[in-house]
Design a protein around this motif. Structure first.
Motif, PDB file in Angstrom:
ATOM      1  N   GLN A   1      75.575  80.847-151.231  1.00  0.00           N
ATOM      2  CA  GLN A   1      75.509  80.984-152.692  1.00  0.00           C
ATOM      3  C   GLN A   1      76.357  80.429-153.692  1.00  0.00           C
ATOM      4  O   GLN A   1      76.375  79.576-154.262  1.00  0.00           O
ATOM      5  CB  GLN A   1      75.179  82.470-153.029  1.00  0.00           C
ATOM      6  N   GLN A   2      77.631  80.547-153.143  1.00  0.00           N
ATOM      7  CA  GLN A   2      78.942  79.970-153.789  1.00  0.00           C
ATOM      8  C   GLN A   2      79.011  78.446-153.650  1.00  0.00           C
ATOM      9  O   GLN A   2      79.016  77.569-154.845  1.00  0.00           O
ATOM     10  CB  GLN A   2      80.188  80.491-153.367  1.00  0.00           C
ATOM     11  N   VAL A   3      78.567  77.612-152.348  1.00  0.00           N
ATOM     12  CA  VAL A   3      78.611  76.400-152.587  1.00  0.00           C
ATOM     13  C   VAL A   3      77.335  75.789-153.197  1.00  0.00           C
ATOM     14  O   VAL A   3      77.668  74.817-153.902  1.00  0.00           O
ATOM     15  CB  VAL A   3      78.132  76.154-150.930  1.00  0.00           C
ATOM     16  N   GLU A   4      76.351  76.424-153.206  1.00  0.00           N
ATOM     17  CA  GLU A   4      75.268  75.748-154.045  1.00  0.00           C
ATOM     18  C   GLU A   4      75.711  75.972-155.490  1.00  0.00           C
ATOM     19  O   GLU A   4      75.263  75.109-156.313  1.00  0.00           O
ATOM     20  CB  GLU A   4      74.088  76.810-153.859  1.00  0.00           C
ATOM     21  N   GLN A   5      76.268  76.917-155.844  1.00  0.00           N
ATOM     22  CA  GLN A   5      76.475  77.231-157.391  1.00  0.00           C
ATOM     23  C   GLN A   5      77.771  75.922-157.763  1.00  0.00           C
ATOM     24  O   GLN A   5      77.579  75.453-158.797  1.00  0.00           O
ATOM     25  CB  GLN A   5      77.157  78.338-157.922  1.00  0.00           C
ATOM     26  N   GLN A   6      78.574  75.607-156.809  1.00  0.00           N
ATOM     27  CA  GLN A   6      79.584  74.732-156.989  1.00  0.00           C
ATOM     28  C   GLN A   6      79.025  73.378-156.901  1.00  0.00           C
ATOM     29  O   GLN A   6      79.342  72.558-157.648  1.00  0.00           O
ATOM     30  CB  GLN A   6      80.637  74.935-155.934  1.00  0.00           C
TER      31      GLN A   6
END
Length: 102
Positions: A48-53
């Motif tokens: 989820q963090q990677v997608e947000q970034q």
């Protein structure tokens, strides 16, 4: 804080209702260890963090962060490659297993 594990959800295929199995046929409930649930939660939250970034870098919010790989010269051997819908494949496997048990 411990959150409940994500449940698998299978959408109806072509709007068809799933076959109802007799009550005597029941699949054994799967048990997940605490370590398994922690691993799944870790991978989920990290992704989820990677997608947000990635979304932030596309909109120009961030100059650094993850970079999405895009092949500049496509491999000719993969010209006819068609990715599978993994969720659909798992749903088919799940339904086939249920049908074989009845």
């Amino acid at each position: 804080p411990t959150s409940p594990a994500q449940k698998l959800v299978f959408n109806r295929v072509n709007g068809k209702r799933p076959q109802v199995l007799p009550q005597q046929v029941s699949a054994p409930e799967e048990c997940y260890t605490l370590a398994h649930e922690e691993n799944v939660r870790f991978v989920y939250e990290a992704w989820q963090q990677v997608e947000q970034q990635l979304d932030g870098s596309r909109s120009g919010e961030s100059a650094c962060g993850p970079v999405q790989y895009i092949e500049k010269t496509p491999n000719p051997g993969l010209k006819n490659f068609v990715p599978i819908d993994l969720e659909e494949w798992w749903a088919q496997q799940f339904l086939a297993k249920i049908e074989n048990c009845s």
